[in-house]
Design a protein around this motif. Sequence first.
Motif, PDB file in Angstrom:
ATOM      1  N   MET A  53      -5.572  -5.609  -3.991  1.00 22.51           N
ATOM      2  CA  MET A  53      -6.366  -4.488  -3.499  1.00 22.51           C
ATOM      3  C   MET A  53      -5.474  -3.458  -2.798  1.00 22.51           C
ATOM      4  N   GLY A  54      -4.417  -3.944  -2.124  1.00 19.45           N
ATOM      5  CA  GLY A  54      -3.469  -3.030  -1.495  1.00 19.45           C
ATOM      6  C   GLY A  54      -2.761  -2.167  -2.510  1.00 19.45           C
ATOM      7  N   VAL A  55      -2.401  -2.779  -3.650  1.00 16.48           N
ATOM      8  CA  VAL A  55      -1.770  -2.025  -4.731  1.00 16.48           C
ATOM      9  C   VAL A  55      -2.665  -0.860  -5.151  1.00 16.48           C
ATOM     10  N   ASN A  56      -3.937  -1.152  -5.345  1.00 14.17           N
ATOM     11  CA  ASN A  56      -4.851  -0.131  -5.864  1.00 14.17           C
ATOM     12  C   ASN A  56      -5.330   0.834  -4.790  1.00 14.17           C
ATOM     13  N   LEU A  57      -5.328   0.394  -3.537  1.00 13.14           N
ATOM     14  CA  LEU A  57      -5.639   1.330  -2.454  1.00 13.14           C
ATOM     15  C   LEU A  57      -4.571   2.421  -2.391  1.00 13.14           C
ATOM     16  N   GLY A  58      -3.315   2.013  -2.469  1.00 18.84           N
ATOM     17  CA  GLY A  58      -2.239   3.002  -2.503  1.00 18.84           C
ATOM     18  C   GLY A  58      -2.323   3.880  -3.727  1.00 18.84           C
ATOM     19  N   GLY A  59      -2.648   3.265  -4.891  1.00 20.04           N
ATOM     20  CA  GLY A  59      -2.762   4.032  -6.122  1.00 20.04           C
ATOM     21  C   GLY A  59      -3.923   5.009  -6.125  1.00 20.04           C
ATOM     22  N   PHE A  60      -4.963   4.710  -5.355  1.00 20.25           N
ATOM     23  CA  PHE A  60      -6.117   5.611  -5.278  1.00 20.25           C
ATOM     24  C   PHE A  60      -5.842   6.811  -4.380  1.00 20.25           C
ATOM     25  N   LEU A  80       8.200   5.981   4.146  1.00 22.40           N
ATOM     26  CA  LEU A  80       8.675   5.858   5.529  1.00 22.40           C
ATOM     27  C   LEU A  80       7.653   5.088   6.362  1.00 22.40           C
ATOM     28  N   LEU A  81       6.382   5.417   6.204  1.00 19.14           N
ATOM     29  CA  LEU A  81       5.339   4.696   6.944  1.00 19.14           C
ATOM     30  C   LEU A  81       5.320   3.215   6.566  1.00 19.14           C
ATOM     31  N   GLY A  82       5.488   2.941   5.278  1.00 13.19           N
ATOM     32  CA  GLY A  82       5.550   1.556   4.847  1.00 13.19           C
ATOM     33  C   GLY A  82       6.744   0.822   5.435  1.00 13.19           C
ATOM     34  N   LEU A  83       7.877   1.497   5.500  1.00 12.14           N
ATOM     35  CA  LEU A  83       9.091   0.896   6.061  1.00 12.14           C
ATOM     36  C   LEU A  83       8.923   0.602   7.544  1.00 12.14           C
ATOM     37  N   LEU A  84       8.340   1.530   8.279  1.00 14.44           N
ATOM     38  CA  LEU A  84       8.162   1.343   9.726  1.00 14.44           C
ATOM     39  C   LEU A  84       7.221   0.183  10.019  1.00 14.44           C
ATOM     40  N   TYR A 106       2.854   5.914  -7.125  1.00 11.84           N
ATOM     41  CA  TYR A 106       1.800   6.572  -7.894  1.00 11.84           C
ATOM     42  C   TYR A 106       1.623   8.029  -7.496  1.00 11.84           C
ATOM     43  N   GLY A 107       1.917   8.351  -6.239  1.00 10.69           N
ATOM     44  CA  GLY A 107       1.860   9.748  -5.830  1.00 10.69           C
ATOM     45  C   GLY A 107       2.882  10.587  -6.562  1.00 10.69           C
ATOM     46  N   MET A 108       4.073  10.047  -6.707  1.00 16.39           N
ATOM     47  CA  MET A 108       5.119  10.751  -7.438  1.00 16.39           C
ATOM     48  C   MET A 108       4.845  10.733  -8.942  1.00 16.39           C
ATOM     49  N   VAL A 136       0.839  -1.199   0.000  1.00 16.00           N
ATOM     50  CA  VAL A 136       0.000   0.000   0.000  1.00 16.00           C
ATOM     51  C   VAL A 136       0.872   1.247   0.000  1.00 16.00           C
ATOM     52  N   TRP A 137       1.838   1.311   0.912  1.00 17.95           N
ATOM     53  CA  TRP A 137       2.653   2.514   1.051  1.00 17.95           C
ATOM     54  C   TRP A 137       3.691   2.643  -0.059  1.00 17.95           C
ATOM     55  N   GLU A 138       4.206   1.510  -0.556  1.00 19.18           N
ATOM     56  CA  GLU A 138       5.145   1.593  -1.678  1.00 19.18           C
ATOM     57  C   GLU A 138       4.439   2.112  -2.918  1.00 19.18           C
ATOM     58  N   ARG A 139       3.241   1.588  -3.177  1.00 20.50           N
ATOM     59  CA  ARG A 139       2.474   2.078  -4.321  1.00 20.50           C
ATOM     60  C   ARG A 139       1.985   3.505  -4.098  1.00 20.50           C
ATOM     61  N   PHE A 140       1.714   3.879  -2.845  1.00 19.64           N
ATOM     62  CA  PHE A 140       1.382   5.270  -2.525  1.00 19.64           C
ATOM     63  C   PHE A 140       2.521   6.178  -2.974  1.00 19.64           C
TER      64      PHE A 140
END
Length: 500
Positions: free
Chosen positions: A157-164, A206-210, A36-38, A29-33
């Motif tokens: 779904m995690g992939v697309n949650l981050g992408g959304f 960072l949140l994903g890493l933690l 896709y955010g960038m 989720v956070w990696e895709r965030f």
Amino acid sequence: MTGALITKPERSTFFGHPRGLSTLFFTEVWERFSYYGMRALLIVFMTTAVSAGGLGFTVPRAAAIYGTYTSMAYLMSLPGGWIADRILGLRRAVLVGAVIIMVGHICLAVPGLPFFYAGLALIVTGTGLLKPNVSAMVGALYDDEARRDAGYSIYYMGVNLGGFVAPLATGYLAQSAGFRQILVRAGIAPESAWHWGFGMAAVGMLLGLLQYLRGARWLGEIGAAPTRDATRSRSLPLKLLIGVALVAVIMASGWRQLQIAITPELVANLFGVVLMGSAVGIFLWLFLANTWTTAERKGLILVALFFVAAALFWAGSEQAGSTFNLFAQGQTRAEVAGVSFPTTWLQSVNSLFIIALAPVFAWIWLRLGARNPGSTIKLSVGLFFLAAGFVVMSVAGLAAAGGSRVSPFWLVATYFLHTIGELCLSPVGLSAVSGLAPKRVLGLIMGIWFLATSIGNYGAGRIAALYEVVPLPLLFGGCALIALLGAVGLYVVGRRMTDA
């Protein structure tokens, strides 16, 4: 997998699945965030004037950089998987990759061209280490194939949650008038808002890493050590990739000796040589360097056919971040019912549709039962809906030809059609290829499937270079025609192969 990789974590559940799935789910989720955010900002930031905080690149230059970057992010999955298998182990590869990705986004948050290029290079490297190996650990959580498939559905779904969520957050910081007013009141130049958007991507990683570190206990010994007995079949394509890259470097050095300037466009062209050379070389090796049974050779031919279809599909669909993003920025009226919004928010639409429609399609395939169409038909339908989306964009290009801005629902309709195409092609193609591949080269074939995505992303960037050169109705209409021809060709050739 052997040794430490097959040791399961302690029993605990995440929606009825191993608790380790929650760790990997939120990591993705956070990696895709962050990705896709960038990505939502990238080509718009590059083409925005320097006075407005951007880099002031021409569209062809920005498109070359965009296509090379997004393509390499997937291509690096090949060496990233090899490094995890042979050196780091899956778990450490994901950890190292997450750190590198975070540092890359931090670089993008710092103004300056050297930091920009360094940030892109770091994100590509980190993604290559993280993405294939976190996916592999999901599979290692299960012994039962049916539960594994369900686990991957949750993971997707995690992939697309981050992408959304990502474009909403980074787009607000980078583009919204409200946040720029906050910067002005704080005595900060509003033009720096772009870098705050990139900084949010770093916060996401960072949140994903933690949470990955905190949830590691739920993974048991999965991925804790490299698999020393990894088959040699994966090392040859890696050597081939390195060899083609060296040829490109030698070519670049030769051009430098001839005093030909090394530009982003030239680098993109060289990378295209690496990419296409790798694909052709790997398939030549597959067909010529091994002895296959008749059934295996037929399966490999179908894999090659599906590979071309996937590359073609992603070259169209991944224009969401390139040509469609430029269209949103320059030709779209970014408001609904009088309420304005950042154009990058439209980048969330595809992920939203996937989250909404994926369960529907899963139900449809099950409901059809024995009438469920074969993989060739589904992939052909996927390309047909890709073509339909470009027909919509071609009409939108006509509507915007006079210089007026058009409704954002043109893009929404296109994303809806492309999402249907993706759900017909992506998971179906992945399943079909895994079933067609000879078992002794299954890992290699799955890596090749990611290579198709890499080629598609590269193509999407190169098409974007034509955005200001070719009239938009003609550009999008041409994409529609190519996708339609691909759909028909795949159906005709694929049906003959499967009926033979």
